[in-house]
Design a protein around this motif. Structure first.
Motif, PDB file in Angstrom:
ATOM      1  N   VAL A  83       0.827  -1.202   0.000  1.00 36.03           N
ATOM      2  CA  VAL A  83       0.000   0.000   0.000  1.00 36.03           C
ATOM      3  C   VAL A  83       0.864   1.255   0.000  1.00 36.03           C
ATOM      4  O   VAL A  83       1.963   1.269   0.547  1.00 36.03           O
ATOM      5  CB  VAL A  83      -0.953   0.036   1.212  1.00 36.03           C
ATOM      6  N   VAL A  84       0.341   2.291  -0.634  1.00 35.71           N
ATOM      7  CA  VAL A  84       0.974   3.609  -0.637  1.00 35.71           C
ATOM      8  C   VAL A  84      -0.120   4.629  -0.345  1.00 35.71           C
ATOM      9  O   VAL A  84      -1.225   4.542  -0.896  1.00 35.71           O
ATOM     10  CB  VAL A  84       1.654   3.906  -1.994  1.00 35.71           C
ATOM     11  N   ALA A  85       0.188   5.586   0.520  1.00 25.59           N
ATOM     12  CA  ALA A  85      -0.777   6.642   0.832  1.00 25.59           C
ATOM     13  C   ALA A  85      -1.210   7.310  -0.469  1.00 25.59           C
ATOM     14  O   ALA A  85      -0.377   7.593  -1.335  1.00 25.59           O
ATOM     15  CB  ALA A  85      -0.149   7.666   1.766  1.00 25.59           C
ATOM     16  N   PRO A  86      -2.507   7.541  -0.636  1.00 32.05           N
ATOM     17  CA  PRO A  86      -3.005   8.092  -1.903  1.00 32.05           C
ATOM     18  C   PRO A  86      -2.290   9.369  -2.367  1.00 32.05           C
ATOM     19  O   PRO A  86      -2.028   9.523  -3.557  1.00 32.05           O
ATOM     20  CB  PRO A  86      -4.483   8.355  -1.612  1.00 32.05           C
ATOM     21  N   ASP A  87      -1.929  10.249  -1.456  1.00 32.19           N
ATOM     22  CA  ASP A  87      -1.260  11.491  -1.859  1.00 32.19           C
ATOM     23  C   ASP A  87       0.215  11.309  -2.199  1.00 32.19           C
ATOM     24  O   ASP A  87       0.864  12.247  -2.650  1.00 32.19           O
ATOM     25  CB  ASP A  87      -1.406  12.564  -0.774  1.00 32.19           C
ATOM     26  N   MET A  88       0.745  10.092  -2.020  1.00 36.79           N
ATOM     27  CA  MET A  88       2.159   9.825  -2.296  1.00 36.79           C
ATOM     28  C   MET A  88       2.355   8.870  -3.479  1.00 36.79           C
ATOM     29  O   MET A  88       3.485   8.484  -3.783  1.00 36.79           O
ATOM     30  CB  MET A  88       2.825   9.242  -1.042  1.00 36.79           C
ATOM     31  N   ARG A  89       1.287   8.517  -4.150  1.00 37.87           N
ATOM     32  CA  ARG A  89       1.383   7.592  -5.280  1.00 37.87           C
ATOM     33  C   ARG A  89       2.123   8.250  -6.445  1.00 37.87           C
ATOM     34  O   ARG A  89       2.148   9.464  -6.579  1.00 37.87           O
ATOM     35  CB  ARG A  89      -0.010   7.148  -5.718  1.00 37.87           C
ATOM     36  N   GLY A  90       2.715   7.415  -7.273  1.00 39.63           N
ATOM     37  CA  GLY A  90       3.403   7.903  -8.463  1.00 39.63           C
ATOM     38  C   GLY A  90       4.826   8.366  -8.202  1.00 39.63           C
ATOM     39  O   GLY A  90       5.439   8.985  -9.064  1.00 39.63           O
ATOM     40  N   ARG A  91       5.380   8.066  -7.049  1.00 37.73           N
ATOM     41  CA  ARG A  91       6.735   8.494  -6.697  1.00 37.73           C
ATOM     42  C   ARG A  91       7.721   7.334  -6.614  1.00 37.73           C
ATOM     43  O   ARG A  91       8.843   7.504  -6.163  1.00 37.73           O
ATOM     44  CB  ARG A  91       6.721   9.234  -5.365  1.00 37.73           C
ATOM     45  N   GLY A  92       7.264   6.133  -6.976  1.00 39.64           N
ATOM     46  CA  GLY A  92       8.144   4.965  -6.939  1.00 39.64           C
ATOM     47  C   GLY A  92       8.183   4.241  -5.606  1.00 39.64           C
ATOM     48  O   GLY A  92       8.970   3.314  -5.421  1.00 39.64           O
ATOM     49  N   ILE A  93       7.331   4.641  -4.676  1.00 37.37           N
ATOM     50  CA  ILE A  93       7.338   4.030  -3.348  1.00 37.37           C
ATOM     51  C   ILE A  93       6.894   2.565  -3.414  1.00 37.37           C
ATOM     52  O   ILE A  93       7.515   1.693  -2.801  1.00 37.37           O
ATOM     53  CB  ILE A  93       6.456   4.830  -2.369  1.00 37.37           C
ATOM     54  N   GLY A  94       5.840   2.282  -4.161  1.00 37.45           N
ATOM     55  CA  GLY A  94       5.360   0.905  -4.284  1.00 37.45           C
ATOM     56  C   GLY A  94       6.410  -0.009  -4.871  1.00 37.45           C
ATOM     57  O   GLY A  94       6.655  -1.112  -4.362  1.00 37.45           O
ATOM     58  N   ALA A  95       7.065   0.432  -5.937  1.00 39.65           N
ATOM     59  CA  ALA A  95       8.117  -0.374  -6.572  1.00 39.65           C
ATOM     60  C   ALA A  95       9.282  -0.588  -5.606  1.00 39.65           C
ATOM     61  O   ALA A  95       9.847  -1.689  -5.527  1.00 39.65           O
ATOM     62  CB  ALA A  95       8.591   0.295  -7.858  1.00 39.65           C
ATOM     63  N   ALA A  96       9.644   0.448  -4.860  1.00 42.76           N
ATOM     64  CA  ALA A  96      10.748   0.333  -3.901  1.00 42.76           C
ATOM     65  C   ALA A  96      10.389  -0.627  -2.770  1.00 42.76           C
ATOM     66  O   ALA A  96      11.237  -1.419  -2.329  1.00 42.76           O
ATOM     67  CB  ALA A  96      11.104   1.711  -3.349  1.00 42.76           C
ATOM     68  N   LEU A  97       9.156  -0.575  -2.286  1.00 44.86           N
ATOM     69  CA  LEU A  97       8.725  -1.509  -1.248  1.00 44.86           C
ATOM     70  C   LEU A  97       8.753  -2.944  -1.770  1.00 44.86           C
ATOM     71  O   LEU A  97       9.176  -3.864  -1.059  1.00 44.86           O
ATOM     72  CB  LEU A  97       7.321  -1.150  -0.756  1.00 44.86           C
ATOM     73  N   LEU A  98       8.334  -3.135  -3.004  1.00 45.81           N
ATOM     74  CA  LEU A  98       8.351  -4.470  -3.605  1.00 45.81           C
ATOM     75  C   LEU A  98       9.792  -4.992  -3.697  1.00 45.81           C
ATOM     76  O   LEU A  98      10.072  -6.137  -3.313  1.00 45.81           O
ATOM     77  CB  LEU A  98       7.690  -4.413  -4.986  1.00 45.81           C
ATOM     78  N   ARG A  99      10.708  -4.161  -4.169  1.00 51.53           N
ATOM     79  CA  ARG A  99      12.123  -4.569  -4.238  1.00 51.53           C
ATOM     80  C   ARG A  99      12.675  -4.870  -2.846  1.00 51.53           C
ATOM     81  O   ARG A  99      13.432  -5.829  -2.657  1.00 51.53           O
ATOM     82  CB  ARG A  99      12.962  -3.482  -4.903  1.00 51.53           C
ATOM     83  N   ALA A 100      12.291  -4.074  -1.861  1.00 52.69           N
ATOM     84  CA  ALA A 100      12.799  -4.257  -0.498  1.00 52.69           C
ATOM     85  C   ALA A 100      12.313  -5.563   0.119  1.00 52.69           C
ATOM     86  O   ALA A 100      13.092  -6.274   0.774  1.00 52.69           O
ATOM     87  CB  ALA A 100      12.393  -3.069   0.372  1.00 52.69           C
ATOM     88  N   VAL A 101      11.054  -5.907  -0.084  1.00 54.73           N
ATOM     89  CA  VAL A 101      10.544  -7.152   0.491  1.00 54.73           C
ATOM     90  C   VAL A 101      11.187  -8.347  -0.209  1.00 54.73           C
ATOM     91  O   VAL A 101      11.469  -9.371   0.427  1.00 54.73           O
ATOM     92  CB  VAL A 101       8.998  -7.209   0.477  1.00 54.73           C
ATOM     93  N   GLU A 102      11.471  -8.214  -1.488  1.00 51.69           N
ATOM     94  CA  GLU A 102      12.170  -9.288  -2.199  1.00 51.69           C
ATOM     95  C   GLU A 102      13.599  -9.431  -1.667  1.00 51.69           C
ATOM     96  O   GLU A 102      14.049 -10.543  -1.374  1.00 51.69           O
ATOM     97  CB  GLU A 102      12.191  -9.000  -3.699  1.00 51.69           C
ATOM     98  N   ALA A 103      14.314  -8.324  -1.540  1.00 49.33           N
ATOM     99  CA  ALA A 103      15.697  -8.357  -1.057  1.00 49.33           C
ATOM    100  C   ALA A 103      15.772  -8.948   0.347  1.00 49.33           C
ATOM    101  O   ALA A 103      16.685  -9.719   0.669  1.00 49.33           O
ATOM    102  CB  ALA A 103      16.298  -6.952  -1.074  1.00 49.33           C
ATOM    103  N   ARG A 104      14.817  -8.606   1.162  1.00 50.03           N
ATOM    104  CA  ARG A 104      14.807  -9.082   2.546  1.00 50.03           C
ATOM    105  C   ARG A 104      14.622 -10.601   2.630  1.00 50.03           C
ATOM    106  O   ARG A 104      15.096 -11.239   3.568  1.00 50.03           O
ATOM    107  CB  ARG A 104      13.678  -8.394   3.301  1.00 50.03           C
ATOM    108  N   ASN A 105      13.950 -11.187   1.672  1.00 48.58           N
ATOM    109  CA  ASN A 105      13.630 -12.615   1.731  1.00 48.58           C
ATOM    110  C   ASN A 105      14.498 -13.494   0.840  1.00 48.58           C
ATOM    111  O   ASN A 105      14.302 -14.700   0.805  1.00 48.58           O
ATOM    112  CB  ASN A 105      12.139 -12.808   1.423  1.00 48.58           C
ATOM    113  N   ARG A 106      15.440 -12.893   0.122  1.00 50.39           N
ATOM    114  CA  ARG A 106      16.402 -13.692  -0.643  1.00 50.39           C
ATOM    115  C   ARG A 106      17.566 -14.039   0.267  1.00 50.39           C
ATOM    116  O   ARG A 106      17.928 -13.229   1.102  1.00 50.39           O
ATOM    117  CB  ARG A 106      16.946 -12.866  -1.820  1.00 50.39           C
ATOM    118  N   PRO A 107      18.221 -15.110   0.109  1.00 45.89           N
ATOM    119  CA  PRO A 107      17.990 -16.224  -0.817  1.00 45.89           C
ATOM    120  C   PRO A 107      17.156 -17.335  -0.201  1.00 45.89           C
ATOM    121  O   PRO A 107      17.116 -18.430  -0.725  1.00 45.89           O
ATOM    122  CB  PRO A 107      19.405 -16.702  -1.105  1.00 45.89           C
TER     123      PRO A 107
END
Length: 154
Positions: A83-107
């Motif tokens: 989730v991203v706060a509606p007023d903060m959408r479009g700034r790459g936060i969702g993509a960054a959170l997705l990358r972070a959760v992936e990095a945290r759970n590899r390998p």
């Protein structure tokens, strides 16, 4: 980038719930369904997910502007509640959170899996751009089909 991603603290539960509910309002409107579980999730469940170390948050200063969960189940990491706060959408936060959760759970995991509604075009676009591939579609209600996506851990 005016925000950072960190592990959520149990004290963040109320603000995570607020951002989650604000973010899911647009989904509820899109599907004409105010009964999404993310809109009704009790704060106790959010605290439990945070205490289990499953929740990452994006913070702009002291404000939580996004969150994501990564729950390991065997060789898979189930990504959810991105989730991203509606007023903060479009700034790459969702993509960054997705990358972070992936990095945290590899390998430790073999693949990442998630789902979203079939009308959630922006969500699907984000996941496809991040390397996820559609694996299934299931009708779960008259007005809702879920799109399942997966990505190898690499």
């Amino acid at each position: 980038m005016d925000w950072v991603i960190t592990t959520a603290d149990v004290r963040d539960a109320g603000e995570v719930m607020t951002v989650q509910r604000a973010a899911y309002v647009s989904e509820a409107q899109l599907y004409d369904n105010p009964h999404f579980s993310a809109l009704r999730e009790p704060i106790e469940e959010i605290r439990e997910a945070i205490a289990a170390g499953e929740v990452l948050v994006a913070k702009a200063g002291t404000r939580i502007v996004g969150a994501v969960r990564g729950t390991r189940q065997g060789e898979e990491c189930h990504v959810g509640r991105l989730v991203v706060a509606p007023d903060m959408r479009g700034r790459g936060i969702g993509a960054a959170l997705l990358r972070a959760v992936e990095a945290r759970n590899r390998p430790e995991v073999r693949r990442f899996v998630l789902f979203t509604g079939d009308r959630s075009v922006a969500n699907i676009r984000l996941y496809l751009k991040a390397g996820y591939l559609e694996t299934d579609r299931r009708v779960v209600a008259e007005t809702l089909s879920l799109v399942y996506l997966a990505k190898p851990s690499e």
